[in-house]
Design a protein around this motif. Sequence first.
Motif: not given
Length: 516
Positions: A428-434, A437, A456-458
Amino acid sequence: MIANAYDADAKNVYIVSSQDEIRIEDDGHGMSYVDGGIAKYLNVAVESRITEDDSFTKSGTRRKIGRKGVGKLAALSVSENVDVITTANGELSGFVLTRKPEDKNKLKEIPEDNIEFQYIRDHGTAIVMHNPQYRLHKTLAAVKRNLLKIFPLIDSNFRIHIIRGTEEVTIDDFDREIMGELSTLITLGSDFAQLSELVPDLFPSDRNRLVEIRTAKEIPITMKNKEGVEREYNLKIEGWIGTYKSTRGRKAEITDFPDNFISLFANKKMGEFNILPTVGQNKLNEVYVVGQLHADLFELTELPDIALSNRQGYKSDDTRYREVREYVRKELLADILKKREIFTDLGKKKKKLVKMDEQKLNEEKLKESYNKFRSNIESDVVKNILDIGENISSDSISGIIKNSFNSHSLDLGLKSIIDLQKKKILISQTIGDKPLSDILHSMLLHNNVPAEDILYTNCDDEVCRVPDGVGVYDYLRDFFVESYSTQKYLYYLLPVKTPNNLGALLPKSVLLGLPG
Protein backbone atom coordinates in the motif's frame (compact mmCIF):
# COMPACT_ATOMS: atom_id res chain seq x y z
CA MET A 1 31.23 15.53 -42.90
CA ILE A 2 27.47 15.20 -43.36
CA ALA A 3 27.08 18.24 -41.12
CA ASN A 4 29.48 20.20 -43.36
CA ALA A 5 27.34 19.25 -46.37
CA TYR A 6 24.26 20.53 -44.53
CA ASP A 7 25.99 23.85 -43.81
CA ALA A 8 26.82 24.09 -47.54
CA ASP A 9 23.06 24.02 -48.30
CA ALA A 10 23.37 20.61 -49.98
CA LYS A 11 20.18 18.79 -50.90
CA ASN A 12 21.88 15.43 -51.42
CA VAL A 13 24.77 13.65 -49.74
CA TYR A 14 26.22 10.50 -51.34
CA ILE A 15 28.17 8.06 -49.15
CA VAL A 16 29.95 5.70 -51.53
CA SER A 17 31.88 2.73 -50.15
CA SER A 18 34.25 0.67 -52.30
CA GLN A 19 37.14 -1.68 -51.67
CA ASP A 20 39.82 1.02 -51.44
CA GLU A 21 37.98 4.16 -50.37
CA ILE A 22 35.00 5.81 -48.75
CA ARG A 23 33.76 8.83 -50.66
CA ILE A 24 31.33 11.49 -49.42
CA GLU A 25 29.96 13.81 -52.08
CA ASP A 26 27.46 16.64 -51.68
CA ASP A 27 25.72 19.01 -54.07
CA GLY A 28 26.21 22.07 -51.87
CA HIS A 29 27.65 25.40 -52.95
CA GLY A 30 31.17 24.03 -53.29
CA MET A 31 34.32 26.09 -52.65
CA SER A 32 36.84 28.09 -54.63
CA TYR A 33 40.13 29.86 -54.02
CA VAL A 34 38.85 33.02 -55.68
CA ASP A 35 35.99 33.71 -53.27
CA GLY A 36 38.00 32.64 -50.21
CA GLY A 37 35.88 29.55 -49.53
CA ILE A 38 38.83 27.15 -49.43
CA ALA A 39 40.87 29.41 -47.14
CA LYS A 40 37.92 29.55 -44.74
CA TYR A 41 37.53 25.76 -44.94
CA LEU A 42 41.17 25.21 -43.98
CA ASN A 43 40.89 27.27 -40.79
CA VAL A 44 40.93 24.99 -37.73
CA ALA A 45 39.57 25.84 -34.26
CA VAL A 46 38.58 29.32 -35.40
CA GLU A 47 35.02 30.20 -34.44
CA SER A 48 32.93 30.62 -37.56
CA ARG A 49 29.93 32.18 -35.83
CA ILE A 50 30.75 35.57 -34.31
CA THR A 51 27.47 37.39 -34.91
CA GLU A 52 23.88 36.29 -35.36
CA ASP A 53 24.22 36.82 -39.13
CA ASP A 54 27.12 34.36 -39.14
CA SER A 55 24.82 31.73 -37.67
CA PHE A 56 23.01 31.12 -40.97
CA THR A 57 24.14 29.29 -44.09
CA LYS A 58 24.76 31.06 -47.40
CA SER A 59 21.14 30.55 -48.50
CA GLY A 60 19.88 32.06 -45.25
CA THR A 61 17.42 29.17 -44.83
CA ARG A 62 19.41 26.97 -42.44
CA ARG A 63 21.15 27.58 -39.15
CA LYS A 64 24.77 26.47 -39.29
CA ILE A 65 25.67 23.29 -37.49
CA GLY A 66 29.43 23.83 -37.43
CA ARG A 67 31.13 26.24 -35.09
CA LYS A 68 34.84 25.51 -34.64
CA GLY A 69 35.87 24.10 -38.02
CA VAL A 70 37.18 20.78 -36.66
CA GLY A 71 34.79 18.57 -38.65
CA LYS A 72 37.23 18.23 -41.53
CA LEU A 73 39.66 16.48 -39.20
CA ALA A 74 37.19 13.62 -38.83
CA ALA A 75 38.26 12.36 -42.25
CA LEU A 76 41.88 12.13 -41.08
CA SER A 77 40.80 9.85 -38.24
CA VAL A 78 39.61 7.41 -40.92
CA SER A 79 42.47 7.67 -43.44
CA GLU A 80 46.06 8.90 -43.51
CA ASN A 81 45.47 10.68 -46.79
CA VAL A 82 42.24 12.42 -47.74
CA ASP A 83 41.43 14.05 -51.09
CA VAL A 84 39.29 17.18 -50.99
CA ILE A 85 37.87 18.08 -54.40
CA THR A 86 35.36 20.82 -54.99
CA THR A 87 33.75 22.91 -57.71
CA ALA A 88 32.04 26.29 -57.61
CA ASN A 89 31.40 29.00 -60.20
CA GLY A 90 33.08 26.91 -62.88
CA GLU A 91 36.30 26.56 -60.86
CA LEU A 92 37.67 23.07 -60.10
CA SER A 93 39.97 22.70 -57.10
CA GLY A 94 41.60 19.82 -55.29
CA PHE A 95 44.19 19.15 -52.59
CA VAL A 96 45.29 16.40 -50.20
CA LEU A 97 44.92 16.51 -46.42
CA THR A 98 47.47 14.23 -44.77
CA ARG A 99 48.60 13.19 -41.32
CA LYS A 100 52.22 13.43 -42.49
CA PRO A 101 52.64 16.67 -44.46
CA GLU A 102 55.82 17.28 -46.43
CA ASP A 103 57.47 20.25 -48.18
CA LYS A 104 57.11 22.66 -45.25
CA ASN A 105 53.54 21.58 -44.56
CA LYS A 106 52.27 22.84 -47.88
CA LEU A 107 49.12 21.30 -49.28
CA LYS A 108 49.64 18.86 -52.11
CA GLU A 109 47.65 19.93 -55.14
CA ILE A 110 45.45 17.54 -57.13
CA PRO A 111 45.75 18.34 -60.86
CA GLU A 112 42.51 19.42 -62.48
CA ASP A 113 42.67 16.50 -64.91
CA ASN A 114 42.54 14.10 -61.92
CA ILE A 115 39.48 15.71 -60.34
CA GLU A 116 36.46 13.51 -60.89
CA PHE A 117 33.04 13.46 -59.28
CA GLN A 118 30.68 10.51 -59.36
CA TYR A 119 27.31 12.12 -58.54
CA ILE A 120 27.59 15.91 -58.72
CA ARG A 121 28.13 18.24 -61.69
CA ASP A 122 28.08 22.03 -61.41
CA HIS A 123 28.72 22.64 -57.72
CA GLY A 124 29.61 20.64 -54.64
CA THR A 125 32.38 18.92 -52.73
CA ALA A 126 33.75 15.39 -52.38
CA ILE A 127 35.83 14.01 -49.51
CA VAL A 128 37.69 10.85 -50.52
CA MET A 129 39.22 8.74 -47.74
CA HIS A 130 41.77 6.31 -49.21
CA ASN A 131 42.49 2.91 -47.61
CA PRO A 132 40.19 3.65 -44.67
CA GLN A 133 40.96 2.15 -41.27
CA TYR A 134 37.25 1.76 -40.64
CA ARG A 135 34.51 0.33 -42.82
CA LEU A 136 30.79 0.88 -43.08
CA HIS A 137 28.59 -1.72 -41.46
CA LYS A 138 28.19 -4.88 -43.53
CA THR A 139 24.48 -4.14 -44.08
CA LEU A 140 23.34 -0.80 -45.42
CA ALA A 141 20.15 -1.10 -43.36
CA ALA A 142 22.30 -0.86 -40.21
CA VAL A 143 24.10 2.20 -41.59
CA LYS A 144 20.70 3.77 -42.20
CA ARG A 145 19.50 2.97 -38.66
CA ASN A 146 22.60 4.48 -37.09
CA LEU A 147 22.52 7.65 -39.19
CA LEU A 148 18.88 8.22 -38.25
CA LYS A 149 19.84 8.08 -34.58
CA ILE A 150 22.47 10.79 -34.81
CA PHE A 151 21.28 13.00 -37.68
CA PRO A 152 17.57 13.95 -37.56
CA LEU A 153 17.64 16.64 -40.26
CA ILE A 154 16.75 14.27 -43.06
CA ASP A 155 13.78 15.18 -45.25
CA SER A 156 12.95 15.85 -48.90
CA ASN A 157 15.29 18.88 -48.83
CA PHE A 158 18.24 16.96 -47.39
CA ARG A 159 18.61 13.34 -48.41
CA ILE A 160 21.40 10.87 -47.72
CA HIS A 161 22.21 8.17 -50.27
CA ILE A 162 24.29 5.18 -49.12
CA ILE A 163 25.88 3.25 -52.00
CA ARG A 164 28.02 0.12 -52.08
CA GLY A 165 28.43 -1.69 -55.38
CA THR A 166 24.97 -2.43 -56.71
CA GLU A 167 23.33 -1.75 -53.34
CA GLU A 168 21.78 1.64 -52.58
CA VAL A 169 19.68 2.94 -49.71
CA THR A 170 18.22 6.44 -49.55
CA ILE A 171 17.23 8.14 -46.30
CA ASP A 172 14.73 10.90 -46.97
CA ASP A 173 12.18 10.77 -44.16
CA PHE A 174 13.42 10.74 -40.59
CA ASP A 175 10.00 11.25 -39.02
CA ARG A 176 8.23 8.23 -40.50
CA GLU A 177 11.22 5.95 -39.95
CA ILE A 178 11.33 6.60 -36.19
CA MET A 179 7.75 7.50 -35.24
CA GLY A 180 6.31 4.38 -36.86
CA GLU A 181 8.17 2.26 -34.31
CA LEU A 182 6.84 4.02 -31.22
CA SER A 183 4.05 3.14 -28.79
CA THR A 184 4.00 6.39 -26.82
CA LEU A 185 5.12 9.96 -27.49
CA ILE A 186 5.39 13.39 -25.86
CA THR A 187 6.19 16.29 -28.16
CA LEU A 188 7.51 19.67 -27.00
CA GLY A 189 6.89 22.75 -29.11
CA SER A 190 4.82 23.47 -32.22
CA ASP A 191 7.61 22.42 -34.60
CA PHE A 192 7.33 18.84 -33.38
CA ALA A 193 3.58 18.54 -32.75
CA GLN A 194 2.92 16.97 -36.17
CA LEU A 195 5.04 13.97 -35.18
CA SER A 196 2.14 12.78 -33.04
CA GLU A 197 0.18 11.97 -36.20
CA LEU A 198 2.81 9.43 -37.27
CA VAL A 199 2.65 7.23 -34.15
CA PRO A 200 0.58 4.07 -34.85
CA ASP A 201 -2.93 4.11 -33.40
CA LEU A 202 -2.69 0.87 -31.44
CA PHE A 203 -5.38 1.71 -28.86
CA PRO A 204 -7.68 4.36 -30.44
CA SER A 205 -9.91 4.91 -27.41
CA ASP A 206 -6.86 5.52 -25.19
CA ARG A 207 -4.69 7.45 -27.65
CA ASN A 208 -4.78 10.66 -25.60
CA ARG A 209 -3.20 8.74 -22.72
CA LEU A 210 -0.35 7.48 -24.90
CA VAL A 211 0.37 10.43 -27.20
CA GLU A 212 0.58 13.97 -25.83
CA ILE A 213 1.33 17.32 -27.47
CA ARG A 214 2.90 19.89 -25.16
CA THR A 215 4.17 23.41 -25.58
CA ALA A 216 7.91 23.96 -25.40
CA LYS A 217 9.41 23.85 -21.92
CA GLU A 218 10.78 27.25 -20.97
CA ILE A 219 13.18 27.80 -18.08
CA PRO A 220 14.43 31.31 -17.18
CA ILE A 221 18.16 31.35 -16.37
CA THR A 222 20.81 33.97 -15.63
CA MET A 223 24.20 33.73 -17.36
CA LYS A 224 27.20 35.82 -18.31
CA ASN A 225 27.78 36.36 -22.02
CA LYS A 226 31.18 36.28 -23.71
CA GLU A 227 31.90 39.83 -22.52
CA GLY A 228 31.21 38.84 -18.92
CA VAL A 229 27.94 40.78 -18.72
CA GLU A 230 25.26 38.98 -16.72
CA ARG A 231 21.93 38.71 -18.50
CA GLU A 232 18.67 36.81 -18.24
CA TYR A 233 17.90 34.23 -20.93
CA ASN A 234 15.02 31.93 -21.76
CA LEU A 235 16.11 28.30 -22.07
CA LYS A 236 13.59 26.71 -24.43
CA ILE A 237 13.51 22.92 -24.72
CA GLU A 238 11.74 21.44 -27.73
CA GLY A 239 11.71 18.03 -29.37
CA TRP A 240 10.20 14.72 -28.48
CA ILE A 241 10.54 11.66 -26.26
CA GLY A 242 8.84 8.31 -26.72
CA THR A 243 9.03 4.58 -26.13
CA TYR A 244 9.31 1.75 -28.64
CA LYS A 245 6.52 -0.77 -29.10
CA SER A 246 9.10 -3.51 -28.66
CA THR A 247 12.87 -3.91 -28.54
CA ARG A 248 12.74 -7.36 -30.12
CA GLY A 249 15.13 -7.62 -33.06
CA ARG A 250 16.00 -3.93 -32.99
CA LYS A 251 19.74 -4.01 -32.24
CA ALA A 252 20.68 -6.48 -34.93
CA GLU A 253 24.45 -6.11 -34.52
CA ILE A 254 26.61 -5.49 -31.47
CA THR A 255 28.26 -2.61 -33.36
CA ASP A 256 24.94 -0.80 -33.82
CA PHE A 257 24.45 2.37 -31.81
CA PRO A 258 22.19 1.87 -28.75
CA ASP A 259 18.45 2.04 -29.45
CA ASN A 260 17.52 3.55 -26.11
CA PHE A 261 18.90 7.05 -25.88
CA ILE A 262 18.00 10.68 -25.23
CA SER A 263 20.05 12.93 -27.49
CA LEU A 264 20.65 16.64 -27.08
CA PHE A 265 20.71 18.92 -30.12
CA ALA A 266 21.40 22.61 -30.65
CA ASN A 267 20.88 24.36 -33.97
CA LYS A 268 19.84 20.92 -35.23
CA LYS A 269 23.31 19.53 -34.55
CA MET A 270 23.71 16.62 -32.15
CA GLY A 271 25.82 17.74 -29.21
CA GLU A 272 25.48 14.65 -27.01
CA PHE A 273 24.19 11.30 -28.19
CA ASN A 274 22.86 9.94 -24.93
CA ILE A 275 22.12 11.52 -21.54
CA LEU A 276 19.88 8.61 -20.49
CA PRO A 277 22.58 6.97 -18.31
CA THR A 278 22.92 10.18 -16.28
CA VAL A 279 19.22 11.08 -15.97
CA GLY A 280 17.75 7.58 -15.68
CA GLN A 281 17.62 5.15 -12.79
CA ASN A 282 18.70 2.06 -14.75
CA LYS A 283 15.17 0.69 -14.64
CA LEU A 284 14.12 -2.19 -16.83
CA ASN A 285 11.57 -0.17 -18.82
CA GLU A 286 14.18 2.47 -19.74
CA VAL A 287 15.30 0.13 -22.55
CA TYR A 288 12.24 1.34 -24.49
CA VAL A 289 13.04 5.07 -24.17
CA VAL A 290 14.17 7.16 -27.15
CA GLY A 291 14.19 10.91 -27.55
CA GLN A 292 15.73 13.92 -29.22
CA LEU A 293 15.63 17.26 -27.41
CA HIS A 294 16.66 20.60 -28.85
CA ALA A 295 18.02 23.49 -26.78
CA ASP A 296 19.21 26.19 -29.19
CA LEU A 297 20.43 28.35 -26.29
CA PHE A 298 23.34 25.89 -26.15
CA GLU A 299 24.59 27.39 -29.42
CA LEU A 300 23.61 31.03 -28.97
CA THR A 301 26.45 33.00 -30.56
CA GLU A 302 26.78 35.58 -27.76
CA LEU A 303 27.16 32.92 -25.04
CA PRO A 304 30.32 30.92 -24.24
CA ASP A 305 30.85 27.66 -26.11
CA ILE A 306 29.30 24.86 -24.09
CA ALA A 307 30.72 21.94 -26.10
CA LEU A 308 33.58 19.75 -24.90
CA SER A 309 36.82 19.92 -26.87
CA ASN A 310 36.02 16.67 -28.69
CA ARG A 311 32.59 18.07 -29.68
CA GLN A 312 30.96 14.89 -28.31
CA GLY A 313 29.26 16.29 -25.23
CA TYR A 314 28.66 19.35 -23.08
CA LYS A 315 30.38 20.86 -20.06
CA SER A 316 28.66 19.40 -17.02
CA ASP A 317 28.94 22.58 -14.93
CA ASP A 318 27.22 24.81 -17.48
CA THR A 319 23.91 26.19 -16.19
CA ARG A 320 22.11 25.42 -19.46
CA TYR A 321 23.19 21.79 -19.43
CA ARG A 322 22.33 21.27 -15.76
CA GLU A 323 18.83 22.71 -16.18
CA VAL A 324 18.05 20.49 -19.17
CA ARG A 325 19.22 17.36 -17.38
CA GLU A 326 17.22 18.18 -14.24
CA TYR A 327 14.06 18.76 -16.25
CA VAL A 328 14.46 15.45 -18.07
CA ARG A 329 15.31 13.57 -14.88
CA LYS A 330 12.52 14.93 -12.68
CA GLU A 331 9.69 15.40 -15.15
CA LEU A 332 9.98 14.31 -18.77
CA LEU A 333 11.47 10.83 -18.30
CA ALA A 334 9.05 9.99 -15.49
CA ASP A 335 6.08 11.08 -17.61
CA ILE A 336 7.01 8.98 -20.65
CA LEU A 337 7.70 5.91 -18.50
CA LYS A 338 4.23 6.30 -16.99
CA LYS A 339 2.78 6.29 -20.49
CA ARG A 340 4.81 3.18 -21.25
CA GLU A 341 3.19 1.50 -18.22
CA ILE A 342 -0.24 2.45 -19.58
CA PHE A 343 0.66 0.97 -22.98
CA THR A 344 1.83 -2.25 -21.33
CA ASP A 345 -1.31 -2.46 -19.19
CA LEU A 346 -3.54 -1.90 -22.21
CA GLY A 347 -1.73 -4.67 -24.06
CA LYS A 348 -2.18 -7.05 -21.15
CA LYS A 349 -5.64 -5.78 -20.23
CA LYS A 350 -7.60 -8.27 -22.32
CA LYS A 351 -5.60 -11.20 -21.02
CA LYS A 352 -5.96 -10.01 -17.42
CA LEU A 353 -9.69 -9.38 -17.78
CA VAL A 354 -10.18 -12.87 -19.22
CA LYS A 355 -8.31 -14.23 -16.20
CA MET A 356 -10.46 -12.14 -13.84
CA ASP A 357 -13.66 -13.32 -15.53
CA GLU A 358 -12.44 -16.89 -15.21
CA GLN A 359 -11.71 -16.32 -11.54
CA LYS A 360 -15.16 -14.80 -10.98
CA LEU A 361 -16.74 -17.80 -12.72
CA ASN A 362 -14.76 -20.12 -10.48
CA GLU A 363 -15.96 -18.12 -7.47
CA GLU A 364 -19.57 -18.71 -8.56
CA LYS A 365 -18.89 -22.39 -9.07
CA LEU A 366 -17.28 -22.52 -5.65
CA LYS A 367 -20.35 -20.85 -4.18
CA GLU A 368 -22.60 -23.47 -5.75
CA SER A 369 -20.28 -26.26 -4.66
CA TYR A 370 -20.10 -24.88 -1.14
CA ASN A 371 -23.88 -24.67 -0.84
CA LYS A 372 -24.19 -28.22 -2.15
CA PHE A 373 -21.44 -29.35 0.20
CA ARG A 374 -23.13 -27.72 3.23
CA SER A 375 -26.55 -29.13 2.31
CA ASN A 376 -25.18 -32.65 1.89
CA ILE A 377 -23.30 -32.47 5.19
CA GLU A 378 -26.43 -31.32 7.03
CA SER A 379 -28.53 -34.10 5.47
CA ASP A 380 -25.95 -36.80 6.22
CA VAL A 381 -25.43 -35.72 9.81
CA VAL A 382 -29.17 -35.53 10.55
CA LYS A 383 -29.82 -38.93 8.92
CA ASN A 384 -26.96 -40.70 10.70
CA ILE A 385 -27.89 -39.27 14.10
CA LEU A 386 -31.51 -40.34 13.65
CA ASP A 387 -30.38 -43.84 12.62
CA ILE A 388 -28.32 -44.28 15.78
CA GLY A 389 -31.09 -43.16 18.12
CA GLU A 390 -31.29 -41.06 21.25
CA ASN A 391 -28.32 -42.36 23.23
CA ILE A 392 -25.47 -40.99 21.12
CA SER A 393 -22.11 -39.87 22.46
CA SER A 394 -20.20 -36.74 21.47
CA ASP A 395 -17.46 -38.93 19.98
CA SER A 396 -20.02 -40.57 17.74
CA ILE A 397 -21.33 -37.21 16.57
CA SER A 398 -17.75 -36.07 15.80
CA GLY A 399 -17.15 -39.24 13.82
CA ILE A 400 -20.33 -38.77 11.82
CA ILE A 401 -19.40 -35.17 10.92
CA LYS A 402 -15.83 -36.17 9.99
CA ASN A 403 -17.04 -38.97 7.72
CA SER A 404 -19.53 -36.63 6.03
CA PHE A 405 -16.85 -34.03 5.39
CA ASN A 406 -14.55 -36.67 3.87
CA SER A 407 -17.21 -38.12 1.63
CA HIS A 408 -18.17 -34.72 0.16
CA SER A 409 -14.78 -32.97 0.10
CA LEU A 410 -14.53 -33.29 -3.69
CA ASP A 411 -17.43 -30.83 -3.94
CA LEU A 412 -14.88 -28.09 -3.11
CA GLY A 413 -12.35 -29.01 -5.78
CA LEU A 414 -12.14 -25.44 -7.15
CA LYS A 415 -10.94 -23.96 -3.89
CA SER A 416 -7.26 -24.68 -4.51
CA ILE A 417 -7.45 -23.13 -7.98
CA ILE A 418 -9.06 -19.97 -6.65
CA ASP A 419 -6.60 -19.67 -3.79
CA LEU A 420 -3.71 -20.11 -6.22
CA GLN A 421 -4.89 -17.23 -8.43
CA LYS A 422 -5.19 -14.72 -5.60
CA LYS A 423 -2.75 -11.99 -4.76
CA LYS A 424 -1.30 -12.55 -1.32
CA ILE A 425 0.70 -9.42 -0.57
CA LEU A 426 -0.48 -5.82 -0.96
CA ILE A 427 2.09 -3.02 -0.97
CA SER A 428 0.00 0.00 0.00
CA GLN A 429 1.59 3.25 -1.15
CA THR A 430 1.33 6.50 -3.05
CA ILE A 431 3.48 7.51 -6.01
CA GLY A 432 5.71 9.50 -3.67
CA ASP A 433 6.54 6.28 -1.80
CA LYS A 434 7.65 4.50 -4.97
CA PRO A 435 11.43 4.42 -4.27
CA LEU A 436 10.85 2.72 -0.91
CA SER A 437 8.08 0.54 -2.30
CA ASP A 438 10.47 -0.65 -5.01
CA ILE A 439 12.86 -1.75 -2.25
CA LEU A 440 10.07 -3.75 -0.61
CA HIS A 441 9.12 -5.27 -3.94
CA SER A 442 12.74 -6.25 -4.66
CA MET A 443 13.07 -7.72 -1.17
CA LEU A 444 10.00 -9.91 -1.68
CA LEU A 445 11.27 -11.17 -5.05
CA HIS A 446 14.69 -11.83 -3.52
CA ASN A 447 12.95 -13.96 -0.87
CA ASN A 448 11.33 -16.11 -3.60
CA VAL A 449 7.86 -14.55 -3.44
CA PRO A 450 6.37 -14.93 -6.96
CA ALA A 451 5.61 -11.63 -8.69
CA GLU A 452 2.08 -12.99 -9.38
CA ASP A 453 1.41 -13.00 -5.63
CA ILE A 454 2.15 -9.28 -5.19
CA LEU A 455 -0.35 -6.46 -5.67
CA TYR A 456 1.57 -3.19 -6.21
CA THR A 457 -0.23 -0.61 -8.34
CA ASN A 458 2.83 1.52 -9.20
CA CYS A 459 5.11 -1.41 -9.94
CA ASP A 460 7.32 -1.31 -13.03
CA ASP A 461 6.38 -4.95 -13.63
CA GLU A 462 2.86 -5.09 -15.07
CA VAL A 463 2.31 -8.54 -13.51
CA CYS A 464 1.91 -6.88 -10.11
CA ARG A 465 -0.57 -4.26 -11.31
CA VAL A 466 -4.35 -4.73 -11.59
CA PRO A 467 -5.80 -4.59 -15.12
CA ASP A 468 -6.04 -1.14 -16.66
CA GLY A 469 -9.36 0.49 -15.75
CA VAL A 470 -10.03 -1.81 -12.75
CA GLY A 471 -9.93 -0.15 -9.33
CA VAL A 472 -7.74 -1.79 -6.72
CA TYR A 473 -10.57 -1.69 -4.17
CA ASP A 474 -12.95 -3.39 -6.61
CA TYR A 475 -10.33 -6.07 -7.13
CA LEU A 476 -9.90 -6.63 -3.39
CA ARG A 477 -13.65 -6.71 -2.80
CA ASP A 478 -14.29 -9.29 -5.53
CA PHE A 479 -11.61 -11.76 -4.51
CA PHE A 480 -11.22 -11.29 -0.78
CA VAL A 481 -14.20 -9.67 0.94
CA GLU A 482 -16.87 -11.47 -1.09
CA SER A 483 -14.95 -14.67 -1.74
CA TYR A 484 -16.33 -18.04 -0.66
CA SER A 485 -12.82 -19.35 -0.26
CA THR A 486 -11.59 -19.67 3.30
CA GLN A 487 -8.33 -17.99 2.22
CA LYS A 488 -9.28 -14.37 2.74
CA TYR A 489 -6.04 -13.06 4.18
CA LEU A 490 -3.79 -10.50 2.52
CA TYR A 491 -0.41 -9.42 3.86
CA TYR A 492 -0.38 -5.62 4.03
CA LEU A 493 2.91 -3.74 3.71
CA LEU A 494 3.05 0.03 4.22
CA PRO A 495 6.31 1.74 3.22
CA VAL A 496 7.80 3.87 6.01
CA LYS A 497 9.73 6.88 4.76
CA THR A 498 11.91 7.29 7.84
CA PRO A 499 15.24 5.58 6.95
CA ASN A 500 15.76 4.38 10.53
CA ASN A 501 12.51 2.45 10.39
CA LEU A 502 13.45 0.61 7.20
CA GLY A 503 15.85 -1.65 9.03
CA ALA A 504 13.13 -2.55 11.50
CA LEU A 505 10.74 -3.29 8.67
CA LEU A 506 12.93 -5.73 6.73
CA PRO A 507 13.17 -8.44 9.44
CA LYS A 508 9.37 -8.78 9.25
CA SER A 509 9.97 -11.00 6.23
CA VAL A 510 10.27 -13.76 8.82
CA LEU A 511 6.77 -12.94 10.11
CA LEU A 512 5.50 -13.08 6.55
CA GLY A 513 6.64 -16.67 6.31
CA LEU A 514 9.33 -15.85 3.76
CA PRO A 515 12.49 -17.94 3.45
CA GLY A 516 15.60 -16.46 5.01
